[in-house]
Enzyme design. Structure first.
Site, mmCIF file in Angstrom:
data_model
loop_
_atom_site.group_PDB
_atom_site.id
_atom_site.type_symbol
_atom_site.label_atom_id
_atom_site.label_comp_id
_atom_site.label_asym_id
_atom_site.label_seq_id
_atom_site.Cartn_x
_atom_site.Cartn_y
_atom_site.Cartn_z
ATOM 1 N N LEU A 171 -34.685 13.046 -10.962
ATOM 2 C CA LEU A 171 -36.078 13.436 -10.797
ATOM 3 C C LEU A 171 -36.345 13.428 -9.295
ATOM 4 O O LEU A 171 -35.844 12.556 -8.582
ATOM 5 C CB LEU A 171 -37.025 12.450 -11.493
ATOM 6 N N ASP A 172 -37.133 14.380 -8.821
ATOM 7 C CA ASP A 172 -37.455 14.430 -7.397
ATOM 8 C C ASP A 172 -38.119 13.134 -6.947
ATOM 9 O O ASP A 172 -38.792 12.456 -7.732
ATOM 10 C CB ASP A 172 -38.394 15.599 -7.102
ATOM 11 N N TYR A 173 -37.978 12.835 -5.680
ATOM 12 C CA TYR A 173 -38.583 11.643 -5.070
ATOM 13 C C TYR A 173 -40.065 11.489 -5.421
ATOM 14 O O TYR A 173 -40.502 10.406 -5.810
ATOM 15 C CB TYR A 173 -38.376 11.713 -3.554
#
Length: 289
Positions: free
Chosen positions: A133-135
């Protein structure tokens, strides 16, 4: 070091490189890449000698797998919410503003060991995330707790047999539903969206609570797709419109649901998260189906 598993090589018609032969001979090191990593960590012996990736076997050799104490593995102390857990896998709630893995010390990967129960299975290993998952994205993250579970969960993702659903807040007046098939990095990409609720906004015109269903897994796919159709996700500093960023609020993108067949129990598994509080401040009366 303790020997975890041992294997005697049967006679081979022609010599074969150790790392090619050894795929699958140990339950705790199930893939070629995992075996190569074990060699680099000096966890593989061949006839009592530390193995190398240049070794060949022809038959009669004894290959042994040593226990990895991981004494040097640093733990990132953060309390994670556990949504689901068994001996094979877990689903945790990833906070926004934390990386899943990477060179940084402060990652979900480095926090799993102290948050999850150790598996009782023979191929137990350090729990690892099996997707990203993106930051700035929050929500459900799938974790493998055994070597075989990590391999099988990765295969489910590759076969697109894990259904992911996200919730986002988007900007602008939208159609009730639709799809976006814009290519990303010259690769086919497909996302579906469905508007669950809309409110008027003095600053943004309209804000929408949207359900997003990616059918491919390209980098930043949902963020790029929503931006491309003129409805960027609220708080997106990379793909949003300049001047329409809420300072200190982060990205309004949340991994809401994971649905798949459990690779070991074969039972259907549907795991859901809660709508984040910052979403509820905009849509206080929304009922998620």
């Amino acid at each position: 070091m303790k020997i975890l598993e041992s294997h005697i090589v049967p006679q081979q018609e022609v010599p074969i490189r150790l790392q090619d032969y050894a795929v699958g001979i140990f339950t705790t090191v199930a893939t070629k890449s995992a075996f190569k990593k074990a060699i680099k960590k000096q966890l593989i012996l061949t006839n009592g000698i530390l193995a190398s990736t240049a070794m060949w076997v022809k038959g009669g050799e004894t290959i042994q797998l040593l226990e990895n104490s991981e004494k040097n593995h640093k733990v990132f102390n953060i309390t994670l919410e556990i949504i689901y857990e068994d001996d094979y896998l877990a689903v945790i709630e990833k906070p926004s503003g934390v990386s899943v893995s990477g060179n940084s010390f402060a990652t979900i990967d480095n926090a799993l060991k102290t948050n999850l129960q150790a598996s009782s299975l023979k191929d137990v290993t350090r729990p690892r995330p099996v997707h990203r998952l993106d930051y700035p994205t929050s929500g459900l993250l799938l974790i493998g707790k055994t070597s075989n579970a990590i391999v099988k969960l990765n295969k489910l993702f590759e076969a697109k047999e894990i259904k992911k659903t996200y919730h986002a807040v988007t900007i602008g007046e939208m159609q009730t539903n639709g799809k976006v098939s814009l290519a990303i990095d010259e690769k086919d990409s497909l996302s579906y969206y469905r508007v669950l609720d809309t409110v008027s906004s003095e600053r943004f015109g309209y804000l929408n609570l949207v359900e997003l269903s990616p059918k491919t897994g390209r980098r930043h796919q949902l963020r790029k797709h929503m931006s491309a159709v003129g409805h960027p996700i609220l708080g997106d500093k990379e793909y949003g419109n300049e001047g329409f960023i809420l300072k200190g609020k982060g990205l309004y993108l949340h991994a809401f649901q994971l649905e798949f067949i459990h690779p070991f129990t074969k039972e259907p598994l549907k795991v859901r998260s809660k709508l984040p509080k910052k979403f509820l401040k905009i849509f206080p009366k929304s009922l998620i189906p």
